[in-house]
Design an enzyme around this catalytic site. Structure first.
Site, short mmCIF file in Angstrom:
data_model
loop_
_atom_site.label_atom_id
_atom_site.label_comp_id
_atom_site.label_asym_id
_atom_site.label_seq_id
_atom_site.Cartn_x
_atom_site.Cartn_y
_atom_site.Cartn_z
N ARG A 1 -4.17 0.01 -4.90
CA ARG A 1 -3.79 -0.15 -6.36
C ARG A 1 -3.01 -0.24 -7.07
O ARG A 1 -2.70 0.00 -8.40
CB ARG A 1 -4.64 0.44 -7.06
CG ARG A 1 -6.27 0.36 -6.53
CD ARG A 1 -7.56 -1.23 -7.29
NE ARG A 1 -8.46 -1.28 -6.90
CZ ARG A 1 -9.41 -1.27 -8.14
NH1 ARG A 1 -9.88 -0.35 -9.29
NH2 ARG A 1 -10.99 -0.68 -7.65
N ARG B 1 -4.21 -1.77 -14.29
CA ARG B 1 -4.50 -1.80 -15.83
C ARG B 1 -3.29 -0.49 -16.64
O ARG B 1 -3.38 -0.42 -17.77
CB ARG B 1 -5.95 -1.76 -16.18
CG ARG B 1 -7.03 -2.18 -16.42
CD ARG B 1 -8.46 -1.79 -16.34
NE ARG B 1 -8.37 -0.83 -15.17
CZ ARG B 1 -10.01 -0.81 -14.55
NH1 ARG B 1 -10.64 -1.61 -15.61
NH2 ARG B 1 -9.88 0.05 -13.55
N ARG C 1 -3.67 -9.40 -17.54
CA ARG C 1 -5.51 -9.91 -17.48
C ARG C 1 -6.36 -10.63 -18.08
O ARG C 1 -7.22 -11.08 -18.92
CB ARG C 1 -6.02 -8.79 -17.44
CG ARG C 1 -7.39 -8.11 -17.20
CD ARG C 1 -7.72 -8.49 -16.17
NE ARG C 1 -8.95 -8.16 -15.86
CZ ARG C 1 -10.01 -9.20 -16.40
NH1 ARG C 1 -10.00 -9.91 -17.17
NH2 ARG C 1 -11.36 -9.29 -16.51
N ASP D 1 -9.22 -8.95 -4.20
CA ASP D 1 -11.10 -7.48 -4.17
C ASP D 1 -11.09 -7.75 -2.89
O ASP D 1 -11.41 -8.49 -2.74
CB ASP D 1 -11.24 -8.26 -5.44
CG ASP D 1 -12.65 -6.39 -5.98
OD1 ASP D 1 -11.71 -5.40 -6.46
OD2 ASP D 1 -13.28 -5.92 -5.07
N TYR E 1 -22.44 -2.06 -1.46
CA TYR E 1 -22.04 -3.23 -2.63
C TYR E 1 -23.28 -4.27 -2.58
O TYR E 1 -23.62 -4.01 -3.97
CB TYR E 1 -20.98 -3.48 -3.23
CG TYR E 1 -20.07 -2.48 -3.53
CD1 TYR E 1 -19.67 -1.85 -4.63
CD2 TYR E 1 -18.58 -1.93 -2.98
CE1 TYR E 1 -19.25 -0.60 -4.96
CE2 TYR E 1 -17.46 -1.13 -3.47
CZ TYR E 1 -18.08 -0.55 -3.81
OH TYR E 1 -17.06 0.30 -5.13
#
Ligand code: CP3
Length: 347
Positions: A28, A32, A41, A78, A154
């Site tokens: 990562r 952010r 973004r 992702d 998921y």
């Protein structure tokens, strides 16, 4: 022209060399915590649109390389793009994370089409090609995917979860139908990883973020064995492909992933010591600084980095975190980490 892989420290270590200083990149590393990422973004509506717009994904991939001079870039994408390409209807909601149309039984599995994954993810490979052309010759490009169990978890749950109970219940209660879901994921994941290598990725990482939700028996069946099949499938097309496996939460069973999957390297999570007994001596290791230490910084960061490098002296080793960079991380602390690695490792 592509550069010789021998120039890339990360690839040398993945092949078994021990380097001083060790190569460093961070899970990562794009995201952010970087103001330039937040600005970029805001140009896309949904997170998946962002991943599927090569112009934006290329820029997000390169941002941490420009700022910190890390030894590797990781493709900006992702793990859930494979679920999306299979037809699981993935969306990301602000403050909620991923939301999927849950796969609740065998009927839903029939609707998942693994034969068109690479076709549907064409924009991702366009990003890989563009990044490849823009990276410095000594910077490796890492492609990635989620391991089948983590992505299945998921898909079954339909969102993130503390313990992925529904997925575990299905895997335990109806292994025959769960196998069909895992089989589609193995096929789709192999296609996705091969397409990234074809487009110019130097090496790959498989994220098994929820290895810790399984018990020892189901871990073998639904995590280790599918990962072994993915690696075998990729190497059928790309012999010698360099593949790191990150089995987060596997604890004392982390060594099984080194011995039984064919992985080139193992990512060690924050809760597991780099010096865990049972890790074969020749295993290439990656990790495992606590992401919270990167937030705190100061002497704690300096001492922790020095200790990791000292402990791994003489071993093939890649500096990384034990999980992803969190949004609270001051960017200067990442700069400090890279400086410490280059200084400690060199001296
Ligand atoms: O810099 C990089 O590491 C490359 C890009 C990358 C992302 N996700 C971008 C991302 C990678 C390698 C991932 C892997 C990933 N995605 C994992 C495995 C690693 C891990 O953290 O265990 C998992 C489980 C996911 C699924 C996922 N994606 C979740 C649960 C979430 C929501 C939580 C969150 O952090 O927001 C995401 C969203 C996501 N993926 C973001 C980024 C930068 C944040 C979304 C945004 O910026 O709007």
């Amino acid at each position: 022209m592509t550069s010789l892989p021998a120039n890339k420290a990360l690839l040398r270590v993945l092949r078994g060399d021990s380097l001083q200083p060790p190569p460093v990149w961070l899970m990562r590393q794009a995201g952010r915590y970087l103001p330039e990422y937040r600005a970029l973004r805001s140009k896309a509506s949904g997170f998946l649109d962002f991943c599927y717009t090569p112009e934006l994904a290329v820029e997000a991939t390169l941002q941490p390389i420009r700022r910190f001079g890390l030894d590797a870039a990781i493709l900006f994408s992702d793990i859930l793009v494979v679920a999306d390409a299979l037809g699981a209807g993935v969306a990301f909601r602000e403050g909620e994370g991923p939301v999927l149309e849950p796969v609740t039984g065998p009927g839903d599995i029939d609707r998942l089409d693994s034969s068109r994954v690479a076709e549907r993810l064409a924009p991702v490979y366009e990003t890989v090609r563009a990044v490849r052309a823009l990276l410095p010759p000594t910077t490796a490009l890492i492609g990635f995917a989620g391991a089948p169990w983590t992505v299945a978890a998921y898909m079954v749950e339909g969102r993130t979860s503390r313990d992925f109970f529904e997925a575990r219940r299905w895997a335990l209660g109806n292994p025959e139908s769960f196998r069909q879901l895992v089989d589609r994921l193995v096929e789709g994941t192999v296609a996705h990883l091969c397409a990234q290598l074809d487009a110019g990725a130097d090496c790959l990482q498989l994220f098994e973020s929820w290895a810790g939700a399984l018990n020892p028996a189901t871990r073998r069946l639904w995590s280790i064995e599918p990962i072994r099949r993915v690696i075998e499938g990729v190497r059928r097309k790309h012999p010698g492909a360099l593949i790191t496996v990150f089995p987060r939460g596997a604890g004392v069973e982390t060594g099984l992933y080194a011995r039984e999957t064919g992985a080139s390297a193992i990512g060690i999570d924050t809760t597991t010591p780099l010096t865990l007994p049972g890790l074969p001596k020749k295993t290439v290791l990656q990790g495992n600084l606590d992401p919270a230490i990167l937030v705190v910084g100061g002497d704690l960061l300096d001492e922790s980095v020095a200790a990791m490098i000292r402990d791994m002296q003489g071993r093939p080793y890649i500096v990384n975190l034990g999980h992803g960079v969190v949004p609270e991380t001051p960017p200067e602390h990442v700069g400090r980490l890279v400086e410490l690695v280059r200084r400690n490792g060199g001296g």
